[in-house]
Design a protein around this motif. Structure first.
Motif, short mmCIF file in Angstrom:
data_model
loop_
_atom_site.label_atom_id
_atom_site.label_comp_id
_atom_site.label_asym_id
_atom_site.label_seq_id
_atom_site.Cartn_x
_atom_site.Cartn_y
_atom_site.Cartn_z
N PHE A 134 12.88 -88.76 20.52
CA PHE A 134 11.56 -89.02 19.93
C PHE A 134 11.70 -89.31 18.44
O PHE A 134 12.30 -88.52 17.70
CB PHE A 134 10.63 -87.82 20.15
CG PHE A 134 9.96 -87.83 21.49
CD1 PHE A 134 8.81 -88.56 21.71
CD2 PHE A 134 10.50 -87.11 22.55
CE1 PHE A 134 8.20 -88.58 22.95
CE2 PHE A 134 9.90 -87.12 23.80
CZ PHE A 134 8.75 -87.86 24.00
N GLU A 135 11.14 -90.42 18.01
CA GLU A 135 11.15 -90.77 16.58
C GLU A 135 10.03 -90.06 15.84
O GLU A 135 10.12 -89.85 14.63
CB GLU A 135 11.02 -92.28 16.40
CG GLU A 135 12.21 -93.08 16.91
CD GLU A 135 12.05 -94.55 16.63
OE1 GLU A 135 11.27 -94.91 15.71
OE2 GLU A 135 12.68 -95.36 17.33
N HIS A 136 8.95 -89.74 16.55
CA HIS A 136 7.77 -89.17 15.90
C HIS A 136 7.45 -87.80 16.51
O HIS A 136 7.09 -87.70 17.69
CB HIS A 136 6.58 -90.11 16.02
CG HIS A 136 6.84 -91.47 15.43
ND1 HIS A 136 7.19 -91.65 14.11
CD2 HIS A 136 6.84 -92.70 15.99
CE1 HIS A 136 7.37 -92.94 13.88
NE2 HIS A 136 7.17 -93.59 15.00
N VAL A 137 7.61 -86.77 15.70
CA VAL A 137 7.34 -85.40 16.13
C VAL A 137 6.46 -84.74 15.07
O VAL A 137 6.78 -84.77 13.87
CB VAL A 137 8.65 -84.59 16.31
CG1 VAL A 137 8.33 -83.14 16.71
CG2 VAL A 137 9.54 -85.24 17.37
N ASN A 138 5.36 -84.14 15.53
CA ASN A 138 4.44 -83.44 14.63
C ASN A 138 4.51 -81.94 14.90
O ASN A 138 4.73 -81.50 16.02
CB ASN A 138 3.00 -83.91 14.88
CG ASN A 138 1.99 -83.03 14.15
OD1 ASN A 138 1.96 -83.00 12.93
ND2 ASN A 138 1.18 -82.29 14.89
N VAL A 139 4.32 -81.17 13.84
CA VAL A 139 4.19 -79.72 13.93
C VAL A 139 2.84 -79.32 13.35
O VAL A 139 2.47 -79.78 12.27
CB VAL A 139 5.34 -79.01 13.18
CG1 VAL A 139 5.09 -77.51 13.11
CG2 VAL A 139 6.68 -79.29 13.86
N ASP A 140 2.10 -78.48 14.09
CA ASP A 140 0.80 -77.98 13.64
C ASP A 140 0.95 -76.60 13.01
O ASP A 140 1.63 -75.74 13.56
CB ASP A 140 -0.16 -77.83 14.83
CG ASP A 140 -0.88 -79.11 15.18
OD1 ASP A 140 -0.77 -80.09 14.43
OD2 ASP A 140 -1.56 -79.13 16.23
N LEU A 141 0.28 -76.41 11.87
CA LEU A 141 0.20 -75.10 11.22
C LEU A 141 -1.26 -74.69 11.08
O LEU A 141 -2.15 -75.54 10.94
CB LEU A 141 0.81 -75.16 9.82
CG LEU A 141 2.33 -75.19 9.69
CD1 LEU A 141 2.69 -75.33 8.21
CD2 LEU A 141 2.96 -73.93 10.27
N ILE A 142 -1.50 -73.39 11.08
CA ILE A 142 -2.80 -72.82 10.70
C ILE A 142 -2.55 -71.87 9.55
O ILE A 142 -1.62 -71.07 9.59
CB ILE A 142 -3.45 -72.08 11.88
CG1 ILE A 142 -3.92 -73.07 12.94
CG2 ILE A 142 -4.63 -71.23 11.40
CD1 ILE A 142 -4.52 -72.41 14.17
N TYR A 143 -3.35 -71.98 8.49
CA TYR A 143 -3.20 -71.06 7.36
C TYR A 143 -4.51 -70.33 7.11
O TYR A 143 -5.59 -70.80 7.48
CB TYR A 143 -2.76 -71.81 6.09
CG TYR A 143 -3.71 -72.90 5.63
CD1 TYR A 143 -4.77 -72.62 4.76
CD2 TYR A 143 -3.55 -74.22 6.05
CE1 TYR A 143 -5.64 -73.61 4.34
CE2 TYR A 143 -4.41 -75.22 5.63
CZ TYR A 143 -5.45 -74.91 4.79
OH TYR A 143 -6.32 -75.90 4.38
N GLY A 144 -4.39 -69.15 6.53
CA GLY A 144 -5.57 -68.35 6.22
C GLY A 144 -5.93 -67.34 7.29
O GLY A 144 -7.02 -66.76 7.26
N THR A 145 -5.03 -67.09 8.24
CA THR A 145 -5.27 -66.05 9.24
C THR A 145 -5.45 -64.69 8.55
O THR A 145 -4.70 -64.38 7.61
CB THR A 145 -4.08 -65.98 10.21
OG1 THR A 145 -3.94 -67.25 10.86
CG2 THR A 145 -4.27 -64.89 11.26
N PRO A 146 -6.42 -63.89 8.95
CA PRO A 146 -6.56 -62.55 8.34
C PRO A 146 -5.24 -61.79 8.35
O PRO A 146 -4.57 -61.71 9.38
CB PRO A 146 -7.61 -61.87 9.23
CG PRO A 146 -8.46 -63.01 9.72
CD PRO A 146 -7.49 -64.14 9.94
N GLY A 147 -4.87 -61.28 7.19
CA GLY A 147 -3.61 -60.55 7.07
C GLY A 147 -2.43 -61.41 6.67
O GLY A 147 -1.35 -60.88 6.38
N GLU A 148 -2.60 -62.74 6.65
CA GLU A 148 -1.50 -63.61 6.23
C GLU A 148 -1.35 -63.52 4.71
O GLU A 148 -2.30 -63.73 3.96
CB GLU A 148 -1.75 -65.06 6.64
CG GLU A 148 -0.60 -65.99 6.28
CD GLU A 148 -0.84 -67.43 6.70
OE1 GLU A 148 0.07 -68.03 7.29
OE2 GLU A 148 -1.96 -67.95 6.43
#
Length: 404
Positions: A180-194
């Motif tokens: 695969f030439e194109h790979v995305n990674v998803d992040l979530i920020y701001g989770t309580p306690g992070e």
């Protein structure tokens, strides 16, 4: 979503909507409503096996999907080839490589694929393997989007994510190794306690696979949606609500880190290594394209008509077996609706909103936003409204100012 008006049982569209078909990018979205477990923050139209029981299955869903795509070809008449396909959910990877190959075959049969079409599927790292990615590539998928969310165990626990922290990185490498030439990674920020150091650890983990070839990262501030398990915990005081100032600081951390990796933002929550790495399907949404959304709860748009399907997989399949459209309702966008949506969506893009797309009041508001440091002065002088980084943090407010 507003109630709108009833959708025709045959799924037909106004002639005016069909006349412009082909003038804009055309994509196909396929919604897979199945998940192994429900994450506490998720309000998507998804169902676990326990919630569905025997009322629906992947097989009945696929049969319904084929029927809906055939209906789409009939409704659209002169069927445009799909320039992009996006299989989302839910957890599409639960279907396995063969199941996802069957999905893409159904899209091909109904629409055909344009030369160089972008074909994406979302995947949960825990339901992937080297063989899975090899099967996807052979089937014709060109892009994979992996849900990582965080690399820190205690953050994952708050999100009710079931994958182990290192698995997304391994899955990304497996996808790259498969070709695969194109790979995305998803992040979530701001989770309580992070904590800041937790987000830094997640970014550094992403940096490892960026070095290996991952070329796209999506990063979203946690939103506590009504009706979710997380919302109930916030309301009862079990966990605190996300703090806006903390979220703003975390966004800047993400932007600084990814910029340092050679990525550029092209939409407020999306960064890519190059223009070729940008998600063309999502750009179709943001640039006012047409798309047919197939599957339970999926939304579609063609020529200023928006409609949405019934949500439950059993009801979805039942309608299609009866020869009816699965659409639950629709709305015809007014000129005012289209203006608001264009401002709201194009302003989120790094390429910006053309100045001449704004009315007089919008241009005056934009000039004020330039003075307030929310829009780039040089870009405005060149004829475009482009958010500054401060403007990105306050994007919704800038939209309200410009849209009036």
């Amino acid at each position: 979503m507003p109630d709108g008006e009833p959708a025709p049982r045959d799924g037909s569209l106004p002639a005016a909507a069909l006349r412009s078909l082909g003038e804009r990018p055309f994509g196909v979205y396929v919604h897979v409503p199945f998940c192994a477990t429900r994450c506490g923050y998720c309000d998507f139209n998804t169902y676990t096996p326990g919630e569905l029981g025997t009322s629906a299955s992947p097989q009945s869903w696929l049969e319904g999907l084929r029927r809906e795509l055939d209906l789409a070809a009939t409704v659209l008449g002169s069927v445009p080839r799909a320039e992009t396909v996006f299989v989302g959910g839910g957890t599409p990877s639960l279907l396995g490589a063969q199941g996802l190959a069957d999905v893409l075959a159904a899209v091909r049969d109904a629409f055909g694929l344009a030369r160089g079409a972008e074909v994406t599927t979302e995947a949960n790292p825990e339901s992937t393997s080297p063989e899975f990615f090899a099967g996807l590539l052979e089937a014709g998928y060109t892009r994979v989007s992996l849900g990582m969310q965080s690399a820190v165990p205690h953050v994952l626990r708050v999100l009710d994510r079931v994958h182990t922290p290192g698995r997304p990185l391994a899955a990304a490498r497996e996808a790259l190794d498969a070709g695969f030439e194109h790979v995305n990674v998803d992040l979530i920020y701001g989770t309580p306690g992070e904590r800041p150091e937790d987000l830094r650890a997640s970014l550094e983990a992403v940096g490892e696979v960026i070095a290996d070839g991952v070329d796209h990262v999506s990063a979203y501030a946690l939103i506590v949606e009504d009706g979710t398990a997380m919302a109930r915990k916030v309301r009862s005081g079990v966990i605190p609500a996300p703090d806006d100032d903390v979220l703003a600081g975390y966004y800047e951390m993400v932007d600084d880190y990814l910029t340092g990796c050679g990525f550029s933002w092209y939409e407020v929550s999306n960064w890519a290594r190059s223009a070729d790495a940008e998600c063309r399907h999502n750009l179709g949404y943001w640039l006012g394209g047409d798309w047919w959304g197939a599957g339970p709860g999926a939304h579609s748009h063609v020529g200023g008509v928006r409609w949405w399907n019934v949500k439950h997989p059993a009801r979805y399949a039942e309608r299609l077996r009866a020869g009816d459209s699965p659409a639950a309702g629709r709305e015809l966008l007014t000129d005012e609706d289209r203006y608001l949506e264009r401002v709201m969506l194009e302003l989120r893009l790094a390429r910006g909103l053309p100045r001449d797309a704004l009315d007089d009041a919008g241009r005056r508001a934009a000039e004020d936003a330039v003075r307030d440091g929310l829009l780039e002065p040089g870009e405005w002088a060149a004829g475009k409204a482009v958010l500054t980084r401060r403007g990105r943090l306050l994007a919704d407010g800038v939209v309200r100012r410009l849209a009036g």
